[in-house]
Every structure is written in C-alpha cells, then in structure tokens.
Motif scaffolding. Structure first.
Motif, PDB file in Angstrom:
ATOM      1  N   UNK A 158      -5.996   7.276  12.441  1.00  0.00           N
ATOM      2  CA  UNK A 158      -5.880   8.841  12.354  1.00  0.00           C
ATOM      3  C   UNK A 158      -6.118   9.602  11.238  1.00  0.00           C
ATOM      4  N   UNK A 159      -5.200   9.351  10.384  1.00  0.00           N
ATOM      5  CA  UNK A 159      -4.384   8.946   9.444  1.00  0.00           C
ATOM      6  C   UNK A 159      -4.535   8.665   8.003  1.00  0.00           C
ATOM      7  N   UNK A 160      -4.617   7.438   8.294  1.00  0.00           N
ATOM      8  CA  UNK A 160      -5.130   7.126   6.627  1.00  0.00           C
ATOM      9  C   UNK A 160      -3.870   6.121   6.021  1.00  0.00           C
ATOM     10  N   UNK A 161      -2.328   6.684   6.897  1.00  0.00           N
ATOM     11  CA  UNK A 161      -1.068   5.637   6.674  1.00  0.00           C
ATOM     12  C   UNK A 161      -1.353   4.756   7.357  1.00  0.00           C
ATOM     13  N   UNK A 162      -0.132   3.656   5.963  1.00  0.00           N
ATOM     14  CA  UNK A 162      -0.303   2.457   6.052  1.00  0.00           C
ATOM     15  C   UNK A 162       1.736   1.870   5.904  1.00  0.00           C
ATOM     16  N   UNK A 163       1.377   0.477   7.128  1.00  0.00           N
ATOM     17  CA  UNK A 163       2.533   0.619   8.006  1.00  0.00           C
ATOM     18  C   UNK A 163       3.804  -0.220   6.483  1.00  0.00           C
ATOM     19  N   UNK A 164       4.693   0.255   6.052  1.00  0.00           N
ATOM     20  CA  UNK A 164       5.676  -0.337   5.407  1.00  0.00           C
ATOM     21  C   UNK A 164       5.602  -1.558   5.644  1.00  0.00           C
ATOM     22  N   UNK A 165       5.049  -2.167   5.049  1.00  0.00           N
ATOM     23  CA  UNK A 165       5.061  -3.224   5.202  1.00  0.00           C
ATOM     24  C   UNK A 165       6.182  -4.584   4.681  1.00  0.00           C
ATOM     25  N   UNK A 166       6.495  -4.912   3.531  1.00  0.00           N
ATOM     26  CA  UNK A 166       7.639  -5.005   3.413  1.00  0.00           C
ATOM     27  C   UNK A 166       8.975  -5.036   3.819  1.00  0.00           C
ATOM     28  N   UNK A 167       9.472  -3.903   4.048  1.00  0.00           N
ATOM     29  CA  UNK A 167      10.512  -3.432   4.686  1.00  0.00           C
ATOM     30  C   UNK A 167       9.861  -3.672   6.497  1.00  0.00           C
ATOM     31  N   UNK A 168       9.478  -3.991   6.804  1.00  0.00           N
ATOM     32  CA  UNK A 168       9.303  -4.736   8.467  1.00  0.00           C
ATOM     33  C   UNK A 168       9.347  -6.132   8.443  1.00  0.00           C
ATOM     34  N   UNK A 169       8.730  -6.957   7.949  1.00  0.00           N
ATOM     35  CA  UNK A 169       9.106  -8.046   7.318  1.00  0.00           C
ATOM     36  C   UNK A 169      10.231  -8.583   7.203  1.00  0.00           C
ATOM     37  N   UNK A 170      10.798  -7.222   7.055  1.00  0.00           N
ATOM     38  CA  UNK A 170      12.460  -8.209   6.442  1.00  0.00           C
ATOM     39  C   UNK A 170      13.302  -8.149   7.798  1.00  0.00           C
TER      40      UNK A 170
END
Lengths: 81, 409
Positions: B186-198
């Motif tokens: 919808x808004x084109x933003x990305x997941x904060x994946x590095x922190x999520x992986x941590x």
C-alpha cells in the motif's frame, strides 16, 4: 494471579475514554455495537489492553469477544496461560 | 431474510459509486497496448497501477517462449501435479527460481496468493503461533488462518512490539513463525529486516519474508529485501509471486531447509489445484532469465521511481516515507480521493484508488506503481496530471462534476 474481578475495574478505566460522555459501561456492554467503535478504534483499544496486561490477544479469539465481560474473561484466560 | 441479503449494503455502496460516473473497483481495460498503455473508456491511458515493475509483459523473449510452450505442451495441465504428474517444465521452473536465489529447495504454486496459503498453512498449524505484521497482505492473513495456528499481529514495522510479543510467548517462541513483507503493497515501505532477523534469532523463531513486491526490485541481483539487507541465510523461507516484476502468474516458496520439500505433501493449495499451465511456466522461466541478464531494467525502474516521487512531492502531495516503485499519495478523504482518481482517469492516467479497509491506518490513497517501461515523457505527463488536480494538501474542494454526497457510503 489477577482474577476476573480484579481485571474488570481496570478494563472499565481503559475503555472509558472510548465512550461518549455519560455512557455507563457495564459487563454486558457490547464493544462494537454499543460503543460504536470502528475497526481502527478496536485495534487501538486492543493494543492498549495488551500492553496494560502484558498479553497478546490472538486474532483467532476476537470473533468470540463481543462484550466487556467476554474481553475480561479472555484476559483472565490469557494471564493464566 | 435470505443469504443474499448480506450483499445489500455492498450493492448500495456500488450504486453510489456508479452515480459518480465510474466504478474504480471494476474498470475495464478495453485494449492493452503495452506494459504502460491501454485503451480505457475509449481513450489511450498511461497505466501507473499495474505492479508491472520491469515491464516484461510484452517482452519478445517471454512471448516467444509462451507461444512455443502452447504449441508443444498444449493449453493446460488439466489437474494437479500430485494426481496428473509434473511436466518437465514445472521442474525446470522450480530449478530456475531455486538457482536464482541460490537455494536448494523451491516449490511453485499456481498463484502468488496460493503460495502464501500453501507455505504458511503448512509451516504453522495447531499448537504453533504466528506473529504477523499488522499491515500484511490478505493472502498472508488467509494463509495463517488456513493452518489453524494461533495468530498474533504486531504493530507494522515495529520491532520493539514484535520482540515484546515474542517475550510474552515464553518457550512457545521456538514454535513461532514470524511473517513480514519485503515491500508493503500500500505505502511501499520496507520491513526493518536486519532488526527482525536479530530478534528472530534471539528467540529461536522461524522467519518467512514475502518478497512479492521486492523481487526484481531490491538487491544487487534483484532477489529482494533479504538480499539487499544481506540476511538471506537467516531467512528461513521466502515466498513470492511471478505476477508482478516477472509479468506472468504463479507463485513460489524457496528455502534452505530440506524439510521444505515436504510442503508438497501437506499443502492443500498445492495439492488440490491445477498446476500452472505450460505457457505461463515458459514465460516465467524466460522472465527469470531476463532479470538476471538485464540489471539495467532495475536501474531504469529506480530512475523512474525517483522522478515520479520527486515530482509528486514537489506538487505538494504527502507520500509514503520511502522512495520506491510503489508511490502512494495520501488524500484526506475518500470522497476527494475518488474525485481525484476519476479526474486522473479522464486525463488518461490510471492509478489505483485504495480506501479503507484495504489500507493501513484508514488512509485514502492514490497509489502509483512505477515501471521500468515508463518513458521519461510518460512520467512527466503523470506528474503534470497530478499537479493540475485540486491541491489535496491545501484544500478539500471537489471537481465540479462530482457530487461528493453521491460517493461511497
């Protein structure tokens, strides 16, 4: 461990800002039908309650929560684990 | 009371929409001319709402591969792979997508929607928990429900909220599936994946990333957000679709876990549906080759994304925070959004109108999706059409031909 009777007054306090002036919350008050909460407000209420009681309410259980009493009983159940 | 009575409110809302001239949720593309142009309402229209990020739908290699497969393998497979067997081309497509990700295991599904249904419902079942981002796509919600796991939402892109909920699960965090998206639609933003992986590693959970909108868009090789973030080895499973940057249809899941192969035996959306038809498999394989051979398409896409984002920003629109191929202008009310959407269409620009409940935070959006195939001239035309609309950020006036009270609700 907090019981339903401990949870209920806290729940009334949390829900109060979401009610119209003069509205008296009861155990049988219907959250959506009587308080007129839209889906965004329901989310806000739930987030507040989840943090207040340090629980996560599963989406699977939401269809069964219609009244303040249902919500209180769900919180009690989740606190018991 | 009949079962059909439940449709009355929808009928009323639809009829109100029709009073405004056109139904934005039922438009007809009378003739598709190219990845970026079509005839709509008898008028040549620039398409800015297609998710056709790399513009491959008319690529001669894909068309040739599809035509050859049609001639050689026929129009359809007429059944599921488990019952009718896999065509060699299904296996080749699975190898192609696995090789693209450098992963040993891949399963192809007939649609992207089914890929989420199939993978999520198989990975997390009764007794397991799913922690999903609150802004997830409907296919993620449905896939989570299908499996029967306990489903908990966390606040969109809020890693602190995710961690809090993992902590609340205690020992159950080891049997928890975290689901996020590379780019949110919808808004084109990305997941904060590095922190999520941590946090995923800290609590021993399993992580699925849906790269539907980021495949072909992010990462040095176009593999998506996990590649761009440098965490591919820490993501347990990637799901995605062939229907956006690859210009085809179908979906897939890839993984480094050998157990992933067994999803073929447990996934109802894989077992009980017809397998992808040969021409679709062939065009997808051709498109996977193209995105590997032609990184300039991705560069072109990003140039276009920056041009449109900057142009709309300069025209005074409030946009999503991150520049990318999905650019959503936030409009204060749905009446205004519909009026603006309609005026854009009358001026030969097709964007997606998005209104609650499909949108996060009750936003009303004019959502653009940019393509590598857009020319600079087309992007200028799009910006110009937007800039001529009543300024959504300054006032709420409606174009005179639209009756606000006749619109939605």
């Amino acid at each position: 461990m907090m019981s339903y009777s401990d949870i209920l007054p806290q729940l009334f306090d949390t829900l109060k800002p979401f009610t119209k002036e003069g509205f008296r919350l009861k155990e049988k008050t219907e959250l959506v039908a009587e308080l007129g909460l839209d889906s965004l407000q329901v989310m806000q209420v739930l987030l507040k309650i989840e943090d207040q009681f340090d629980i996560s309410i599963p989406l699977n259980n939401l269809p069964n929560i219609r009244t303040v009493q249902d919500l209180g009983q769900e919180i009690e159940k989740l606190l018991k684990g | 009371m009949s079962l059909f009575d439940k449709f009355l409110p929808i009928q009323k809302a639809r009829n109100n929409l029709l009073k405004s001239g056109v139904n934005p949720f039922h438009v007809t593309v009378e003739n598709i001319l190219s990845p970026t142009e079509a005839i709509m309402n008898g008028r040549t229209t620039i398409l800015v709402g297609t998710n056709n990020y790399l513009g491959l739908t008319f690529h001669p290699d894909c068309i040739k591969a599809g035509q050859e497969a049609l001639a050689q393998e026929g129009t359809g497979t007429t059944g599921s792979r488990m019952a009718n067997g896999s065509f060699l081309s299904h296996r080749e497509l699975e190898k192609a997508i696995a090789d693209f990700y450098g992963a040993p295991y891949a399963i192809v599904f007939s649609t992207g929607y089914q890929a989420n249904l199939g993978v999520l419902s198989s990975l997390a079942g009764p007794g397991d928990t799913i922690l999903m981002d609150g802004d997830s796509h409907a296919s993620i919600y449905d896939g989570c429900r299908l499996g029967g796991a306990e489903i908990i939402r966390f606040k969109h892109n809020d890693v602190a909220d995710l961690e809090k909920r993992l902590r609340r699960l205690g020992d159950r965090s080891h049997r928890t599936l975290i689901v996020v998206e590379g780019i949110y639609s919808m808004l084109g933003d990305r997941a904060p994946l590095a922190e999520i992986v941590e946090v995923k590693k800290k609590y021993g959970a399993t992580l699925v990333v849906d790269e539907a909108h980021s495949l072909g868009v992010l990462g040095q090789h176009g593999r998506g957000l996990a590649e761009e973030t440098g965490v591919e080895q820490d993501v347990d499973c990637i799901v995605g679709t062939f229907s956006k940057s690859l210009g085809s249809t179908g979906g897939f899941g890839i993984s480094f876990h050998p157990e992933f192969e067994f999803i073929r035996y447990t996934s109802r959306p894989y077992i009980f549906t017809a397998s992808p038809c040969p021409s679709v498999v062939a065009t997808t394989k051709a498109a996977i080759r193209i995105i590997q051979d032609r990184p300039e398409l991705r560069r072109r896409l990003w140039t276009n994304a920056h041009q449109l984002y900057d142009g709309l920003l300069q025209s005074g629109y409030s946009l999503g925070a991150e520049v990318g191929p999905i650019i959503a202008a936030m409009i204060p009310t749905k009446e205004l959004a519909l009026a603006m959407w309609q005026e854009l269409l009358e001026n030969g620009i097709y964007v997606n109108l998005m209104i609650p409940p499909a949108t996060p935070n009750g936003e009303c959006l004019l959502r653009c999706s940019v393509s590598a195939a857009h020319t600079e001239k087309q992007i200028k035309k799009i910006i110009s059409a937007f800039s001529k609309l009543p300024d959504a950020t300054q006032n709420h006036t409606h174009p005179s031909h639209v009756q606000p009270e006749a619109i939605i609700n």
